[in-house]
Design a protein around this motif. Structure first.
Motif, short mmCIF file in Angstrom:
data_model
loop_
_atom_site.label_atom_id
_atom_site.label_comp_id
_atom_site.label_asym_id
_atom_site.label_seq_id
_atom_site.Cartn_x
_atom_site.Cartn_y
_atom_site.Cartn_z
N LEU B 13 3.16 4.50 -4.47
CA LEU B 13 1.90 5.15 -3.94
C LEU B 13 0.68 4.67 -4.80
O LEU B 13 -0.34 5.30 -4.95
CB LEU B 13 1.90 6.60 -4.08
N ALA B 14 0.66 3.48 -5.26
CA ALA B 14 -0.40 2.73 -6.07
C ALA B 14 -1.65 2.81 -5.31
O ALA B 14 -1.76 2.33 -4.24
CB ALA B 14 0.02 1.39 -6.34
N CYS B 15 -2.59 3.28 -5.99
CA CYS B 15 -3.92 3.49 -5.44
C CYS B 15 -4.71 2.34 -5.79
O CYS B 15 -5.93 2.08 -4.90
CB CYS B 15 -4.70 4.67 -5.71
N GLY B 16 -4.45 1.32 -6.67
CA GLY B 16 -5.11 0.27 -6.98
C GLY B 16 -6.41 0.45 -7.45
O GLY B 16 -7.53 -0.28 -7.14
N CYS B 17 -6.83 1.69 -7.94
CA CYS B 17 -8.11 1.83 -8.60
C CYS B 17 -8.17 2.19 -9.95
O CYS B 17 -9.02 2.79 -10.64
CB CYS B 17 -8.64 2.92 -7.75
N LEU B 43 2.06 17.03 -1.60
CA LEU B 43 2.79 17.29 -2.82
C LEU B 43 3.43 15.64 -3.25
O LEU B 43 3.87 15.08 -2.39
CB LEU B 43 3.87 18.32 -2.41
N GLY B 44 3.47 15.71 -4.46
CA GLY B 44 4.18 14.53 -5.11
C GLY B 44 3.12 13.48 -5.12
O GLY B 44 3.44 12.32 -5.47
N THR B 45 2.00 13.91 -4.87
CA THR B 45 0.59 12.81 -5.03
C THR B 45 -0.20 13.20 -6.17
O THR B 45 -0.12 14.14 -6.62
CB THR B 45 0.01 12.54 -3.76
N LEU B 46 -0.84 11.96 -6.47
CA LEU B 46 -1.88 12.25 -7.55
C LEU B 46 -3.24 12.90 -7.33
O LEU B 46 -3.81 12.37 -6.19
CB LEU B 46 -1.99 11.04 -8.47
#
Lengths: 289, 302
Positions: B13-17, B43-46
């Motif tokens: 789930l890399a957001c690249g920021c 759920l389970g996300t930043l």
């Protein structure tokens, strides 16, 4: 509260039978196997409130007016089946500082103490009502009342014997100018399990002493005598119960906005609460150990 | 269900920021990515949060002997931090923690999503920072096993060399809290150790003004580097093992004792007097013990 009375009365009868025979922890453990819950009590009371409880207490001798009122709460707590009764920090007006007694002393039946000394008065109350009573008062050691003074809690067992003594270790504000801090914590055995002693700011004092009280000395219940000075004081009692997984039996004397105290379970949930400057008996059932 | 089983999935789930752009005019902020359609994160996300970049620099750690309410473990000494780092703008909130770790352990849940998470051990705090790292495609700094309050984490051998998120060192935390000033609070000195303190009132939720309750983050003034709740709110676990004496010798990139029994907590809390909210004040406890007055925020080396 009414729904718990029958069970509490049964506990009271059993408690009388047991405490008349022995005060050993072993006996208590044997006793409490037979009951599911026990009642514990604390008064929310500010010194000088005696006439709100009983106008005739105004006739009591100086230094015994608050004791007159509190005696009535002790009797009421006993009638409801309480096995433990806690008084607030500085909630009992004192005529004079009393010498710091020793654990093992039995003031109720000793001529070493006068009838107007609070140590004797509350020792007699514990004996008369066959219950554990925690009294907060100020004491001194040595020969001079002005040299080494303490804020102290004394725990009397049902024979009137002093079974534990605690000196406030986290002195609040100007208290540090006149009082000597305690250095340790202590527990005593009751039918409700081991009861620890703390006075007001001790609740946010040395975390290691709190840890010792619960995890080394194995306090199951903590009797807190407080005179919290800010609003919502009972919330600290609740938070303490949650933090350490203990039952808190909190007795509060109001000072300014610092109103409210009560009894809290090991999750910090309220079992009984009184948030008013009016005197009141808080009492609740907790599971037997 | 707790968070551990999601850790591997989060790496996807890399957001690249991640990271902040360097700047020379004070701290720079960056934000985690929010869902593009504005919906609540799964759920389970930043959950988005803002990060404040702190430039390398020197500061005086600890308190002077003259500071009111000073304790004996606040040795004053010069500290140089040679690496830039970023640190969360606020304490980790209950929403942030719950979304990433799939449960909210807080005692004060009725306080709401924007209140700091509490009732977390040091290990759980470290595991959360690992989760942030993995959500942002960065290497985790801690090695963790177990779930919930059975979680156990060990620190990296090269803490400052780790590129992922971690707990700030005690020195990083104090540098960030001070934000360039030497007074106990960012807006000045302390006047009352146990009573009402005017400066503390403006920047901290502490015993006198908390009413015995937890309060939402960012409801008091920030410091000069736009960090909120470095004073009061909840105590913050930091990385270091506690050592009684910090010493008076100058130190470069200190990371605390190499081992110990207690981890350091900083910043004071709603439960405690203003004296504990001072920038130099230190608390410590076993890392496996949660408190309803203790939370944390994450940081990482840039």
């Amino acid at each position: 509260m009414t729904g718990h009375r029958a069970a509490a009365l049964a506990v009271m009868v059993l408690g009388l039978a047991a405490t008349a025979c022995s005060d050993s922890p072993l006996e208590y453990n044997h006793l409490t196997q037979a009951v599911e819950t026990l009642k514990v009590a604390a008064i929310q009371y500010t010194d000088g409130s005696h006439t709100k409880v009983d106008p005739t207490c105004a006739q009591a001798a100086d230094g015994l007016k608050d004791a007159c009122a509190i005696k009535k709460y002790i009797a009421d707590a006993k009638a409801q089946g309480a096995v433990l009764f806690v008084t607030p920090e500085d909630g009992v007006g004192q005529q004079y500082l009393e010498p710091d007694p020793e654990v093992g002393d039995l003031p109720a039946t000793s001529t070493k103490w006068g009838d107007d000394e609070l140590v004797k008065v509350f020792s007699q109350q514990a004996l008369q009502h066959q219950m554990h009573v925690v009294l907060h008062l100020q004491t001194y050691s040595g020969q001079n009342p002005n040299t080494k003074k303490y804020k102290a809690q004394l725990a009397f067992d049902p024979t009137g014997k002093i079974v534990a003594k605690h000196h406030k270790f986290e002195l609040y504000g100007a208290e540090a100018n006149s009082l000597t801090p305690g250095t340790d914590v202590t527990v005593f055995d009751t039918p409700a399990g081991k009861v620890g002693l703390l006075i007001c700011a001790d609740m946010y004092g040395d975390l290691r002493l709190q840890d010792k009280l619960v995890n080394q000395l194995e306090a199951r219940v903590v009797a807190v005598s407080s005179m919290w000075t800010v609003k919502g004081g009972w919330r600290w009692q609740a938070a303490f119960a949650k933090n350490w997984g203990v039952y808190v039996v909190g007795s509060q004397a109001a000072l300014g906005p610092g109103v409210g105290g009560g009894i809290f379970d090991t999750e910090g949930k309220t079992l009984d609460l009184w948030e008013s400057t009016e005197p009141h008996l808080t009492i609740a059932s907790i599971p037997a150990p | 269900m707790h968070r551990t089983s999601f850790i591997a999935a989060l790496a996807l789930l890399a957001c690249g920021c991640s990271g902040s752009e360097p700047g020379s005019d004070g701290p720079v902020t960056s934000a985690d990515a929010a869902p593009k359609d504005g919906s609540a994160p799964e759920l389970g996300t930043l959950v988005p949060g803002k990060w404040i970049k702190i430039e390398p620099g020197s500061f005086t750690m600890g308190s002077p002997a003259s500071e009111l309410c000073r304790e004996g473990d606040e040795d004053q000494h010069q500290v140089t931090l040679t690496r830039a780092f970023e640190i969360a703008e606020t304490e980790v909130t209950q929403k942030q923690y719950g979304s990433l770790m799939l449960h909210n352990p807080s005692h004060h849940q009725s306080c709401g999503d924007e209140c700091p998470v509490e009732w977390v051990t040091w290990h759980e705090a470290a595991a959360y920072c690992n989760g942030v790292s993995q959500a942002k495609d960065l290497p985790p700094c801690y090695s963790c096993t177990g779930e919930g309050q059975q979680t156990r984490c060990d620190g990296p051998t090269d803490l400052l060399g780790c590129k992922g998120y971690r707990l700030p060192t005690e020195a990083e935390w104090e540098h960030a809290a001070r934000a360039g000033v030497q007074t106990p609070f960012p807006n000045g000195g302390i006047a009352s150790c146990m009573g009402t303190d005017g400066n503390a009132d403006k920047v901290a939720w502490y015993k006198v003004n908390s009413l015995g309750e937890l309060h939402a983050v960012k409801t008091k003034a920030s410091n000069a580097w736009q960090l909120y709740d470095m004073h009061g709110g909840v105590y913050e676990w930091v990385h270091d093992w506690y050592q009684t004496r910090l010493g008076t010798k100058a130190a470069t990139d200190p990371t605390g004792a190499s081992s110990g029994t207690e981890r350091v907590l900083r910043g004071g809390a709603w439960y405690f007097n203003a004296e504990h909210a001072r920038a130099a004040s230190r608390e410590r406890f076993r890392p496996d013990k949660p408190f309803n007055f203790a939370g944390f925020r994450c940081a990482r080396t840039l």
